[in-house]
Design a protein around this motif. Structure first.
Motif, PDB file in Angstrom:
ATOM      1  N   PHE A   1     -10.808  -9.437  10.864  1.00 25.31           N
ATOM      2  CA  PHE A   1     -10.510 -10.858  11.022  1.00 25.31           C
ATOM      3  C   PHE A   1      -9.558 -11.100  12.184  1.00 25.31           C
ATOM      4  O   PHE A   1      -9.827 -11.902  13.078  1.00 25.31           O
ATOM      5  CB  PHE A   1      -9.936 -11.399   9.717  1.00 25.31           C
TER       6      PHE A   1
ATOM      7  N   LEU B   1     -22.881 -11.283  11.001  1.00 19.70           N
ATOM      8  CA  LEU B   1     -23.352 -11.347   9.616  1.00 19.70           C
ATOM      9  C   LEU B   1     -24.351 -10.225   9.347  1.00 19.70           C
ATOM     10  O   LEU B   1     -24.318  -9.580   8.294  1.00 19.70           O
ATOM     11  CB  LEU B   1     -24.006 -12.700   9.340  1.00 19.70           C
TER      12      LEU B   1
ATOM     13  N   VAL C   1      -8.542 -17.422   5.384  1.00 21.41           N
ATOM     14  CA  VAL C   1      -9.741 -17.391   6.224  1.00 21.41           C
ATOM     15  C   VAL C   1     -10.639 -18.585   5.906  1.00 21.41           C
ATOM     16  O   VAL C   1     -11.115 -19.291   6.799  1.00 21.41           O
ATOM     17  CB  VAL C   1     -10.506 -16.067   6.011  1.00 21.41           C
TER      18      VAL C   1
ATOM     19  N   ASN D   1      -6.482   1.242   7.320  1.00 21.95           N
ATOM     20  CA  ASN D   1      -5.324   1.740   6.582  1.00 21.95           C
ATOM     21  C   ASN D   1      -4.009   1.111   7.003  1.00 21.95           C
ATOM     22  O   ASN D   1      -2.992   1.320   6.365  1.00 21.95           O
ATOM     23  CB  ASN D   1      -5.205   3.258   6.751  1.00 21.95           C
TER      24      ASN D   1
ATOM     25  N   LEU E   1     -10.228 -12.793  15.810  1.00 23.16           N
ATOM     26  CA  LEU E   1      -9.466 -13.913  16.362  1.00 23.16           C
ATOM     27  C   LEU E   1      -9.033 -13.610  17.787  1.00 23.16           C
ATOM     28  O   LEU E   1      -9.090 -14.464  18.673  1.00 23.16           O
ATOM     29  CB  LEU E   1      -8.236 -14.196  15.492  1.00 23.16           C
TER      30      LEU E   1
ATOM     31  N   MET F   1     -31.087 -16.095   6.652  1.00 20.47           N
ATOM     32  CA  MET F   1     -30.283 -16.999   7.469  1.00 20.47           C
ATOM     33  C   MET F   1     -30.094 -16.410   8.865  1.00 20.47           C
ATOM     34  O   MET F   1     -30.261 -17.108   9.873  1.00 20.47           O
ATOM     35  CB  MET F   1     -28.927 -17.224   6.802  1.00 20.47           C
ATOM     36  N   VAL F   2     -29.778 -15.100   8.921  1.00 24.16           N
ATOM     37  CA  VAL F   2     -29.568 -14.459  10.219  1.00 24.16           C
ATOM     38  C   VAL F   2     -30.842 -14.518  11.045  1.00 24.16           C
ATOM     39  O   VAL F   2     -30.827 -14.886  12.231  1.00 24.16           O
ATOM     40  CB  VAL F   2     -29.102 -13.006  10.013  1.00 24.16           C
TER      41      VAL F   2
ATOM     42  N   PHE G   1       0.861  -1.186   0.000  1.00 26.88           N
ATOM     43  CA  PHE G   1       0.000   0.000   0.000  1.00 26.88           C
ATOM     44  C   PHE G   1       0.893   1.230   0.000  1.00 26.88           C
ATOM     45  O   PHE G   1       2.063   1.167   0.369  1.00 26.88           O
ATOM     46  CB  PHE G   1      -0.926   0.007   1.215  1.00 26.88           C
TER      47      PHE G   1
ATOM     48  N   LEU H   1     -28.961 -14.306   2.940  1.00 29.00           N
ATOM     49  CA  LEU H   1     -28.128 -14.019   4.113  1.00 29.00           C
ATOM     50  C   LEU H   1     -28.990 -13.450   5.236  1.00 29.00           C
ATOM     51  O   LEU H   1     -28.892 -13.869   6.394  1.00 29.00           O
ATOM     52  CB  LEU H   1     -27.018 -13.039   3.734  1.00 29.00           C
TER      53      LEU H   1
ATOM     54  N   PRO I   1      -1.928  -2.417   9.097  1.00 26.53           N
ATOM     55  CA  PRO I   1      -2.141  -3.828   9.416  1.00 26.53           C
ATOM     56  C   PRO I   1      -3.117  -4.002  10.584  1.00 26.53           C
ATOM     57  O   PRO I   1      -3.050  -3.271  11.566  1.00 26.53           O
ATOM     58  CB  PRO I   1      -0.744  -4.316   9.791  1.00 26.53           C
TER      59      PRO I   1
ATOM     60  N   LEU J   1     -25.126 -12.138  14.553  1.00 21.37           N
ATOM     61  CA  LEU J   1     -25.096 -10.695  14.715  1.00 21.37           C
ATOM     62  C   LEU J   1     -24.041 -10.076  13.797  1.00 21.37           C
ATOM     63  O   LEU J   1     -24.281  -9.067  13.121  1.00 21.37           O
ATOM     64  CB  LEU J   1     -24.794 -10.354  16.172  1.00 21.37           C
TER      65      LEU J   1
ATOM     66  N   PHE K   1     -31.433 -16.544  14.740  1.00 20.04           N
ATOM     67  CA  PHE K   1     -31.910 -15.949  15.986  1.00 20.04           C
ATOM     68  C   PHE K   1     -33.175 -16.634  16.497  1.00 20.04           C
ATOM     69  O   PHE K   1     -33.421 -16.681  17.692  1.00 20.04           O
ATOM     70  CB  PHE K   1     -32.177 -14.453  15.794  1.00 20.04           C
TER      71      PHE K   1
END
Lengths: 113, 137, 494
Positions: free
Chosen positions: B36, B74, A81, B30, B40, C14-15, A56, C11, B32, B72, C19
């Protein structure tokens, strides 16, 4: 670097295939993990290596900077992932299988019909 | 497994990891970091707790069950695409709002960040779901 | 706008279903309404695409070769509609068939996860995005196939997960090589560059990797062993859903890729695919002939019939492609229908094994009719759609002068008839073995669903003309890749 990575990928694929062919299902999962890593590296190498530059640009005015192609890195992140998800599921599956049948042997997995 | 060292460590590590995961989440656009990795870390905080105190006790401690947390996440990720639809742009077009511009507390909020928050919860929930189901019994 | 809905609505559903996973009745009713909604949506999309030609959407306003493009041409819209319809039927079927435990353990949310992946794979115009949708679809199917967790199911799932993961690895590796060559992942842009650039050396290698990946998913000849080893393990409603949607996504992707990317060594690919198609058809049908479990017979027939679709693709004349598309629609409906009817047999007599079945024609004539219609359709008996599908395919084969594969297709048709008649004879016609009369309670909703689908199969046969007309249009679009390329890239060159 390219040569080294090529060798690493080859070794990873080799070990993955070896592990996939073992009878123990936990080793099967290990094989899947190796297979995923080998392919991520392949993706990385196949799309061209740029050494020494970030993927970047920092916004320094008036200065053009070299940059590495960010897309392969994004792709690999996505693949990692997804690999994580599948591996986690495979682990749960194998664990359940073990607790139901008390065996990790693929040969006992075959149907006795 | 009842280990005092692990229990004390887990008790103190949990808030630390949670704060850290939020920081990683925020700087992720912007620099690292990102949803995700943050997710974790959030998941790791509770998995460590579960390792020290057992799964049952951990599940009493969390507001959402892991599966609901995933759902939630999603939902939030889905909603992040909707503001663009309201302004007539294609789904998921990024929209940003900046608070306190050019001050020390500059805060940029936008739909990509919201999407990342969704990923954050979804990943944490998924991780806990998988780990808890292995750690049970 | 309408293009994104088939992906985000599942989607959302599905959510919502996650619930509310404890409220069984709400789950059943909501899933049914939601899948009907998706079907209506798909029908609207089909109408729009039929009138206006291919429709595109640039996700997040990033312009074409850089962002992710969603595109629907007629083929995608047709597949979308058929898939949604199959989902509706399975949603009617499930409450009366799947046990309560599985239904509350997340069956309904997972079905919508599967639908999201399938719809995404149909609509995306970006290779890597397609991989992601494949994984969404596969992950849902992994959980669905293992749902309930009996030892037999776990056995089947381990095989299924392993083989699917390996296939995905092939997919990613091919994407990497292709990206290294062309520097783009947008399918239209890739196709355009392959046609305009002087030389791209590793295209065939990458295409071969793609072929392996998709033929595992579609269960083509050397890579089909996982399917009969895993598909019969979950409850038959889940198998029916898989049979109607999952393997067909592999076929759809092959159609797409063949039309866009096969520009080098066209003759090699044609012969290669013809050989694969012939082997898939004949090996599938021969292996089915030796089975005695209804689900296994039907699973092997999935394989055999995929061969017909690939045959139409390999011939690649407009008529043959149109026939293959029609055949795919017919197959998605009839195949699902036979599985569902097989499930009814199981509910009635508690077994899938033909040796323990019998006399159902006498004791349950309506169930017999419900099996008879799709089975005869699969075998290719005239007023039913299977006949028209095979007839047009064979006609296309003769027109193109590929006599050998056409002969194989006709022979395989005979064997299919043999298999279907075998199930018919054993389960319905012959006298019941002693003490095995079977008087289980058959769920009303399960019968209703099977009847709806059987009616749809009959209608597809009656309206073969109009459906074939739409398939023709889709085939014309598919045979001319510039239609697709121009829709995405706004390039007007020819």
């Amino acid at each position: 670097m390219l040569f080294l990575l090529a060798v690493v990928i080859g070794v990873l694929y080799g070990s993955a295939v070896y592990l996939l062919l073992r009878r123990n299902i936990f080793k099967l999962v290990l094989g899947l993990i190796f297979l995923g890593h080998a392919t991520n590296l392949l993706l990385f190498v196949a799309s061209g290596l740029t050494s020494g530059y970030p993927a970047f640009l920092r916004n320094i005015a008036g200065e053009t900077e070299m940059m590495a192609d960010p897309l392969p890195q994004a792709l690999i992140l996505t693949a990692i992932v997804i690999g994580l998800g599948v591996t986690a599921f495979a682990l749960v599956l194998v664990y359940r299988f073990y607790s139901v049948t008390k065996t990790v042997d693929l040969d006992e997995l075959s149907e006795n019909e | 497994m009842e280990s005092v060292i692990l229990q004390i460590a887990a008790r103190h590590m949990r808030p630390l990891l949670i704060i850290l995961s939020v920081i990683v989440l925020y700087r992720g656009h912007n620099e690292p970091g990102g949803g995700f990795i943050g997710g974790l870390m959030l998941g790791a905080a509770y998995i460590l707790y579960a390792m020290a105190f057992g799964v049952g006790k951990t599940q009493n401690r969390i507001l959402f069950s892991p599966i609901n947390l995933t759902a939630l996440g999603l939902l939030i990720a889905l909603l992040s695409g909707v503001p663009a639809l309201l302004s007539g742009m294609p789904f998921m077009t990024g929209e940003w709002v900046t608070f306190f511009a050019n001050s020390a507390f500059e805060l940029k909020l936008g739909t990509p960040l919201l999407f990342d928050v969704g990923v954050f919860f979804a990943v944490a929930g998924m991780l806990m779901l998988v780990m808890f189901s292995i750690m049970e019994e | 706008m309408i293009l994104i809905l088939p992906i985000i609505l599942p989607l959302l559903f599905m959510v919502i279903l996650i619930f509310t996973r404890r409220w069984l009745f709400f789950q059943q009713a909501f899933s049914l309404l939601a899948s009907i909604g998706l079907t209506v949506l798909a029908a609207l999309l089909l109408k729009q695409v039929y009138i206006d030609g291919a429709t595109t959407l640039q996700m997040g306003s990033w312009p074409a070769p850089y962002g992710i493009t969603l595109i629907s041409d007629l083929l995608a819209a047709i597949m979308l509609l058929t898939t949604s319809f199959v989902a509706v039927v399975v949603m009617i079927y499930s409450p009366g068939f799947i046990d309560r435990e599985r239904q509350t353990a997340g069956y309904y949310p997972l079905v919508f996860g599967l639908l999201m992946g399938v719809n995404g794979a149909f609509l995306t115009g970006d290779i890597f995005n397609m991989y992601v949708w494949y994984e969404v679809m596969l992950t849902s199917s992994f959980v669905l196939i293992a749902l309930g967790g009996s030892a037999e199911q776990l056995r089947g799932s381990i095989k299924y997960v392993t083989i699917s993961f390996v296939a995905s690895i092939f997919f990613v590796a091919a994407i990497g090589i292709l990206y290294g060559q062309a520097g783009t992942l947008n399918m239209a842009d890739l196709a355009y560059k392959m046609r305009t650039w002087e030389n791209m050396p590793y295209i065939n290698g990458a295409l071969m990797l793609f072929f392996v990946a998709f033929s595992v998913k579609a269960a083509l000849f050397p890579f089909f062993f996982w399917l009969p080893a895993s598909y019969h393990t979950p409850p038959v409603a889940i198998t029916a859903l898989f049979a109607g949607t999952l393997t067909k996504v592999g076929i759809y992707t092959m159609f797409r890729f063949y039309s866009l990317f096969v520009v080098q060594d066209v003759l090699f690919w044609k012969i290669f695919l013809l050989v694969i198609a012939g082997l898939t058809m004949s090996v599938g049908v021969l292996m089915a002939a030796s089975q005695f479990d209804i689900r296994k017979i039907l699973s092997f027939h999935i394989i055999s019939q995929v061969g017909y679709m690939v045959m139409g693709l390999a011939i690649f004349s407009t008529n043959a492609i149109a026939a293959a598309i029609y055949f795919t629609i017919h197959n998605m409906l009839s195949k699902t229908n036979t599985f569902l009817a097989g499930g009814l047999v199981y509910q009635r007599s508690g077994s899938y094994d033909l040796k323990h079945l019998g006399g159902l024609y006498k004791t349950a004539p309506f169930l017999a009719l419900l099996f008879f219609i799709p089975a005869m359709s699969l075998a290719g008996i005239p007023p039913l759609p299977g006949f028209f599908g095979k007839f047009f395919l064979i006609k296309g084969g003769f027109e193109a002068g590929d006599y050998f594969i056409t002969a194989v297709a006709i022979a395989v048709g005979l064997f299919t008839l043999f298999s279907m008649v075998k199930i018919w004879n054993e389960a319905y016609w012959k006298k019941a073995p002693d003490g095995e009369t079977g008087n289980g309670k058959v769920g009303t909703s399960a019968i209703a669903a099977t009847a709806v689908l059987a009616a749809a199969v009959v209608l597809l046969g009656i309206f073969a003309g109009p459906v074939m007309e739409i398939s023709q249009q889709a085939a014309i679009q598919l045979a001319d890749p510039y239609h697709y390329i121009e829709a995405v890239l706004n390039i007007s060159s020819k």
